[in-house]
Design an enzyme around this catalytic site. Sequence first.
Site, short mmCIF file in Angstrom:
data_model
loop_
_atom_site.label_atom_id
_atom_site.label_comp_id
_atom_site.label_asym_id
_atom_site.label_seq_id
_atom_site.Cartn_x
_atom_site.Cartn_y
_atom_site.Cartn_z
N ASP A 1 0.73 -1.02 0.11
CA ASP A 1 0.27 -0.29 0.19
C ASP A 1 0.82 0.92 0.30
O ASP A 1 1.87 1.59 0.69
CB ASP A 1 -0.16 -0.49 1.44
N ILE B 1 1.61 1.15 -6.81
CA ILE B 1 1.50 -0.30 -7.40
C ILE B 1 1.71 0.12 -9.51
O ILE B 1 2.41 -0.27 -9.96
CB ILE B 1 -0.40 -0.09 -8.07
N TYR C 1 -13.15 5.87 -14.09
CA TYR C 1 -12.79 4.71 -13.52
C TYR C 1 -13.50 3.41 -13.46
O TYR C 1 -13.37 2.56 -13.38
CB TYR C 1 -13.95 5.64 -12.23
N ARG D 1 -29.19 2.28 -3.53
CA ARG D 1 -28.10 1.58 -3.69
C ARG D 1 -28.47 0.83 -3.08
O ARG D 1 -29.19 -0.51 -2.37
CB ARG D 1 -27.34 2.46 -2.54
N ARG E 1 -26.34 14.77 -7.26
CA ARG E 1 -25.47 15.73 -7.43
C ARG E 1 -25.28 14.64 -9.39
O ARG E 1 -25.33 13.98 -9.68
CB ARG E 1 -24.56 14.53 -6.76
#
Length: 319
Positions: A31, A52, A143, A215, A273
Site C-alpha cells: 500500500d 503499484i 473509473y 443503492r 449530484r
Amino acid sequence: MRLLITGGAGFIGSHIADRALANGWDVAVLDDLSSGRRENVPDGATFFQTDIRDKSAVEAAFAEFRPTAVSHQAAQASVAISVREPQLDAAINITGSLNILTTSVAHKVERIVFASTGGAIYGEVPEGIRAGTDFNPVPISPYACSKFAVEKYLECFRQEHGLNYTVLRYGNVYGPRQDPHGEAGVVAIFCNRILAGESIAVNAKREVGDAGCIRDYVFIDDVAKANIAALEGRIPDQILNVGTGSETTTRQLADILQQTLKRTIEVLPNEKRAGDIERSLLNADRLVELLGPVATINDGLAATADWFEQRAKSAQSAT
C-alpha cells in the site's frame, strides 16, 4: 497460503488481512498509504509501502514475500477524480493493475482476486430489475472503464498465461474503518455527523426533496468473506456480484442510522449530484447460494454505528 493484498491498509483490504491472518495464512500488505492508514495494517502482516505504478518496487515486494495468491484491492476509487483526471485513473487502475498481473505471472502466483465495481460497471439499473453478471455493462465513467478493462485483461492473462482469477463486483461497501472521504463513504459521513449533532444532506435522485438515490449497501464482513472464499477456490464463477439484492435509499439510510444511534438531527434536501446513478441494485442470489445469507442493512448498520460511536467516545476521552 502466502497472500499479498494490494491496498491492504485501506478499508476493505485491512478486513481481508484480518480474516486471512485468522486463517493462519502468511500475509503481506502492499500500500502506498495515499488513502490507506498504517494503523489499519494488522500485527503479523508484512508491510510494503509501495505504489503499484512502480513496477520495480512491486517486483521487489513479490520477490521478497513470494506470494502464492494476490488480493488486488488497490485502486483510484473516485468517479469524480476519474472524470477530472482520467490519465491518473488509468495510470493507477490500468497500468498499476498490469504491473500486478505481469508480476504475478512472473512469480507463478496461483490465483488473483480482483476488486471490481458493480454499480459503476452496470450503470443505471431499471426499476424492477437487479443487475446480474449477465447484465449488459455500461461503464460510462473513466473509473468504470478502467475497472472493466482490468476484468478483460484478466481473461487475457488466463488464456495466455494460465493465471487463475476471480472478479468480485462490489455493491456499496460499508462498515467499521470506512473512510468518510470519497463518494462511497456516505455511511461513515452520516455516522460522524449524527454523532456530532450536525445536519446531514440527502442528494436528490431526480428532484430536491425526494428520498435520494437507490443503492445496494453490502456489509464489509460479507465482502471479506467473499474474498477469502475466492482465494480458497470455493467460488467457481470467474465473475461474482457481492451485494445484497436489497435496495436502500439515502433517506432510509439516514433514518436507520438515527434510530440506531438514538439521535435525531436535521436532514436537509439537496440538489442531485452530477453524474450520480439513480438506481444501482445487484442480483446477489449466486453469492448467497455459494456462501450463505448476507447481513441485512439493519444488522450491518447497527454494527457499523456502534464502531463509530465507540471511536468517538475514545477520541473524547483522549482529549
